[in-house]
Design a protein around this motif. Structure first.
Motif, PDB file in Angstrom:
ATOM      1  N   ASN A  40      11.556   7.135 -14.596  1.00 22.24           N
ATOM      2  CA  ASN A  40      10.917   6.602 -15.800  1.00 22.24           C
ATOM      3  C   ASN A  40       9.573   5.993 -15.394  1.00 22.24           C
ATOM      4  O   ASN A  40       9.191   6.020 -14.218  1.00 22.24           O
ATOM      5  N   TYR A  41       8.871   5.451 -16.381  1.00 22.41           N
ATOM      6  CA  TYR A  41       7.546   4.893 -16.085  1.00 22.41           C
ATOM      7  C   TYR A  41       7.616   3.632 -15.214  1.00 22.41           C
ATOM      8  O   TYR A  41       6.693   3.363 -14.442  1.00 22.41           O
ATOM      9  N   ALA A  42       8.686   2.865 -15.299  1.00 24.23           N
ATOM     10  CA  ALA A  42       8.841   1.699 -14.418  1.00 24.23           C
ATOM     11  C   ALA A  42       8.953   2.170 -12.965  1.00 24.23           C
ATOM     12  O   ALA A  42       8.342   1.580 -12.061  1.00 24.23           O
ATOM     13  N   HIS A  43       9.718   3.216 -12.744  1.00 26.06           N
ATOM     14  CA  HIS A  43       9.871   3.816 -11.412  1.00 26.06           C
ATOM     15  C   HIS A  43       8.510   4.293 -10.905  1.00 26.06           C
ATOM     16  O   HIS A  43       8.110   4.004  -9.768  1.00 26.06           O
ATOM     17  N   LEU A  44       7.796   5.013 -11.747  1.00 30.28           N
ATOM     18  CA  LEU A  44       6.463   5.497 -11.394  1.00 30.28           C
ATOM     19  C   LEU A  44       5.533   4.321 -11.092  1.00 30.28           C
ATOM     20  O   LEU A  44       4.789   4.347 -10.101  1.00 30.28           O
ATOM     21  N   GLY A  45       5.585   3.288 -11.919  1.00 27.76           N
ATOM     22  CA  GLY A  45       4.729   2.124 -11.704  1.00 27.76           C
ATOM     23  C   GLY A  45       4.996   1.425 -10.388  1.00 27.76           C
ATOM     24  O   GLY A  45       4.062   1.048  -9.675  1.00 27.76           O
ATOM     25  N   LEU A  46       6.265   1.266 -10.036  1.00 24.62           N
ATOM     26  CA  LEU A  46       6.604   0.647  -8.750  1.00 24.62           C
ATOM     27  C   LEU A  46       6.073   1.477  -7.586  1.00 24.62           C
ATOM     28  O   LEU A  46       5.540   0.940  -6.615  1.00 24.62           O
ATOM     29  N   ASN A  47       6.239   2.787  -7.679  1.00 27.18           N
ATOM     30  CA  ASN A  47       5.749   3.646  -6.600  1.00 27.18           C
ATOM     31  C   ASN A  47       4.225   3.643  -6.527  1.00 27.18           C
ATOM     32  O   ASN A  47       3.655   3.650  -5.435  1.00 27.18           O
ATOM     33  N   CYS A  48       3.555   3.587  -7.666  1.00 30.06           N
ATOM     34  CA  CYS A  48       2.093   3.507  -7.668  1.00 30.06           C
ATOM     35  C   CYS A  48       1.617   2.183  -7.071  1.00 30.06           C
ATOM     36  O   CYS A  48       0.620   2.152  -6.346  1.00 30.06           O
ATOM     37  N   LEU A  49       2.336   1.114  -7.357  1.00 28.84           N
ATOM     38  CA  LEU A  49       2.028  -0.170  -6.732  1.00 28.84           C
ATOM     39  C   LEU A  49       2.154  -0.046  -5.207  1.00 28.84           C
ATOM     40  O   LEU A  49       1.309  -0.557  -4.467  1.00 28.84           O
ATOM     41  N   GLY A  50       3.187   0.633  -4.750  1.00 25.86           N
ATOM     42  CA  GLY A  50       3.366   0.876  -3.314  1.00 25.86           C
ATOM     43  C   GLY A  50       2.189   1.642  -2.730  1.00 25.86           C
ATOM     44  O   GLY A  50       1.682   1.303  -1.653  1.00 25.86           O
ATOM     45  N   ILE A  51       1.740   2.684  -3.430  1.00 23.56           N
ATOM     46  CA  ILE A  51       0.581   3.465  -2.963  1.00 23.56           C
ATOM     47  C   ILE A  51      -0.637   2.562  -2.862  1.00 23.56           C
ATOM     48  O   ILE A  51      -1.369   2.595  -1.867  1.00 23.56           O
ATOM     49  N   PHE A  52      -0.867   1.759  -3.879  1.00 21.26           N
ATOM     50  CA  PHE A  52      -2.016   0.860  -3.898  1.00 21.26           C
ATOM     51  C   PHE A  52      -1.971  -0.124  -2.725  1.00 21.26           C
ATOM     52  O   PHE A  52      -2.968  -0.323  -2.022  1.00 21.26           O
ATOM     53  N   LEU A  53      -0.813  -0.718  -2.492  1.00 21.55           N
ATOM     54  CA  LEU A  53      -0.682  -1.678  -1.390  1.00 21.55           C
ATOM     55  C   LEU A  53      -0.877  -1.006  -0.033  1.00 21.55           C
ATOM     56  O   LEU A  53      -1.530  -1.564   0.856  1.00 21.55           O
ATOM     57  N   ILE A  54      -0.329   0.180   0.130  1.00 23.41           N
ATOM     58  CA  ILE A  54      -0.507   0.913   1.393  1.00 23.41           C
ATOM     59  C   ILE A  54      -1.984   1.249   1.581  1.00 23.41           C
ATOM     60  O   ILE A  54      -2.518   1.139   2.689  1.00 23.41           O
ATOM     61  N   TRP A  55      -2.652   1.649   0.509  1.00 21.75           N
ATOM     62  CA  TRP A  55      -4.070   1.966   0.622  1.00 21.75           C
ATOM     63  C   TRP A  55      -4.876   0.719   0.995  1.00 21.75           C
ATOM     64  O   TRP A  55      -5.809   0.796   1.801  1.00 21.75           O
ATOM     65  N   LEU A  56      -4.502  -0.443   0.443  1.00 23.96           N
ATOM     66  CA  LEU A  56      -5.178  -1.682   0.830  1.00 23.96           C
ATOM     67  C   LEU A  56      -4.985  -1.973   2.319  1.00 23.96           C
ATOM     68  O   LEU A  56      -5.900  -2.437   2.994  1.00 23.96           O
ATOM     69  N   LEU A  57      -3.790  -1.712   2.811  1.00 24.91           N
ATOM     70  CA  LEU A  57      -3.478  -1.991   4.217  1.00 24.91           C
ATOM     71  C   LEU A  57      -4.131  -1.005   5.183  1.00 24.91           C
ATOM     72  O   LEU A  57      -4.585  -1.395   6.260  1.00 24.91           O
ATOM     73  N   HIS A  58      -4.137   0.271   4.820  1.00 30.81           N
ATOM     74  CA  HIS A  58      -4.512   1.301   5.790  1.00 30.81           C
ATOM     75  C   HIS A  58      -5.591   2.262   5.319  1.00 30.81           C
ATOM     76  O   HIS A  58      -5.907   3.218   6.026  1.00 30.81           O
ATOM     77  N   GLY A  59      -6.147   2.036   4.168  1.00 35.31           N
ATOM     78  CA  GLY A  59      -7.101   2.978   3.596  1.00 35.31           C
ATOM     79  C   GLY A  59      -8.361   3.187   4.413  1.00 35.31           C
ATOM     80  O   GLY A  59      -8.937   4.273   4.403  1.00 35.31           O
ATOM     81  N   GLU A  60      -8.780   2.172   5.135  1.00 33.87           N
ATOM     82  CA  GLU A  60     -10.051   2.277   5.852  1.00 33.87           C
ATOM     83  C   GLU A  60     -10.043   3.283   6.997  1.00 33.87           C
ATOM     84  O   GLU A  60     -11.070   3.726   7.451  1.00 33.87           O
ATOM     85  N   TYR A  61      -8.872   3.663   7.490  1.00 36.34           N
ATOM     86  CA  TYR A  61      -8.843   4.662   8.559  1.00 36.34           C
ATOM     87  C   TYR A  61      -7.934   5.833   8.237  1.00 36.34           C
ATOM     88  O   TYR A  61      -7.490   6.545   9.124  1.00 36.34           O
ATOM     89  N   THR A  62      -7.726   6.038   6.968  1.00 37.21           N
ATOM     90  CA  THR A  62      -6.968   7.204   6.549  1.00 37.21           C
ATOM     91  C   THR A  62      -7.884   8.054   5.683  1.00 37.21           C
ATOM     92  O   THR A  62      -8.194   7.682   4.559  1.00 37.21           O
ATOM     93  N   SER A  63      -8.323   9.172   6.216  1.00 38.11           N
ATOM     94  CA  SER A  63      -9.172  10.070   5.435  1.00 38.11           C
ATOM     95  C   SER A  63      -8.322  10.762   4.370  1.00 38.11           C
ATOM     96  O   SER A  63      -7.094  10.799   4.463  1.00 38.11           O
ATOM     97  N   ALA A  64      -8.995  11.310   3.384  1.00 40.70           N
ATOM     98  CA  ALA A  64      -8.279  12.055   2.334  1.00 40.70           C
ATOM     99  C   ALA A  64      -7.494  13.207   2.958  1.00 40.70           C
ATOM    100  O   ALA A  64      -6.348  13.481   2.567  1.00 40.70           O
ATOM    101  N   ARG A  65      -8.068  13.863   3.934  1.00 39.36           N
ATOM    102  CA  ARG A  65      -7.394  14.988   4.598  1.00 39.36           C
ATOM    103  C   ARG A  65      -6.144  14.512   5.344  1.00 39.36           C
ATOM    104  O   ARG A  65      -5.082  15.111   5.245  1.00 39.36           O
ATOM    105  N   ARG A  66      -6.255  13.429   6.097  1.00 40.81           N
ATOM    106  CA  ARG A  66      -5.120  12.887   6.846  1.00 40.81           C
ATOM    107  C   ARG A  66      -4.031  12.425   5.891  1.00 40.81           C
ATOM    108  O   ARG A  66      -2.853  12.665   6.092  1.00 40.81           O
TER     109      ARG A  66
END
Length: 179
Positions: A40-66
């Motif tokens: 459901n959308y709550a499930h999707l929202g939680l996972n998107c929050l996870g993506i956002f947090l991971i990107w905040l933590l590691h985005g600076e050295y993770t290229s789009a390709r990687r």
């Protein structure tokens, strides 16, 4: 996230979710695509929050390709892992297994860059995994997403992320020994 929102908007779960019976009938794409559809959308929202947090933590050295490579490999890994090692799971959706792998990879990357927080993150995720295995899934999250939290899939994802990070460690050790 974009694909997950599109899949949700067009209600494509029946076509894309992990459905053990249909996978056994040859619909192998579901091993991959199941990672990108949600209960459901709550499930999707939680996972998107996870993506956002991971990107905040590691985005600076993770290229789009990687990132695309890691996500693709982990999606296949998690789908196959659920199929092979979780026979009681008949329907499965969600990014959380894959995200456990991505965050583990990022934590290892942190450590290879000399960031002590990487060790803390790596150990913290593994403690979470062990606690889930001991205590079972979080009932409040299950209620929110209207589905059982697939803790074995989280374990599979974390193992996948650890394996995916082995080349990082090998390269780090080679470079460290060369200096």
């Amino acid at each position: 996230m974009l694909f997950s929102f599109i899949f949700a908007a067009f209600d494509l779960n029946n076509l894309l979710e992990f459905n053990r019976t249909l996978v056994e009938q040859g619909e192998l794409w579901r091993l991959f695509t199941s990672q990108f559809v949600h209960a459901n959308y709550a499930h999707l929202g939680l996972n998107c929050l996870g993506i956002f947090l991971i990107w905040l933590l590691h985005g600076e050295y993770t290229s789009a390709r990687r990132y695309a490579f890691n996500v693709s490999v982990l999606a296949v890994w998690c789908g196959l892992g659920v199929y092979l090692f979780c026979p009681s799971i008949h329907i499965y959706t969600g990014l959380s297994a894959l995200l456990h792998g991505v965050i583990i990879w990022g934590a290892v990357k942190d450590t290879t860059l000399g960031l002590k927080s990487g060790y803390l993150l790596f150990v913290g995720v593994w403690i979470k995994i062990v606690m889930e295995q001991i205590n079972g899934p979080d009932a409040s999250i299950g209620k929110l997403i209207n589905s059982t939290v697939a803790i074995d899939a989280h374990l599979i994802g974390a193992i996948g992320g650890t394996l995916l990070a082995i080349p990082l460690v090998v390269t780090y050790l080679k470079n460290k020994n060369a200096t």
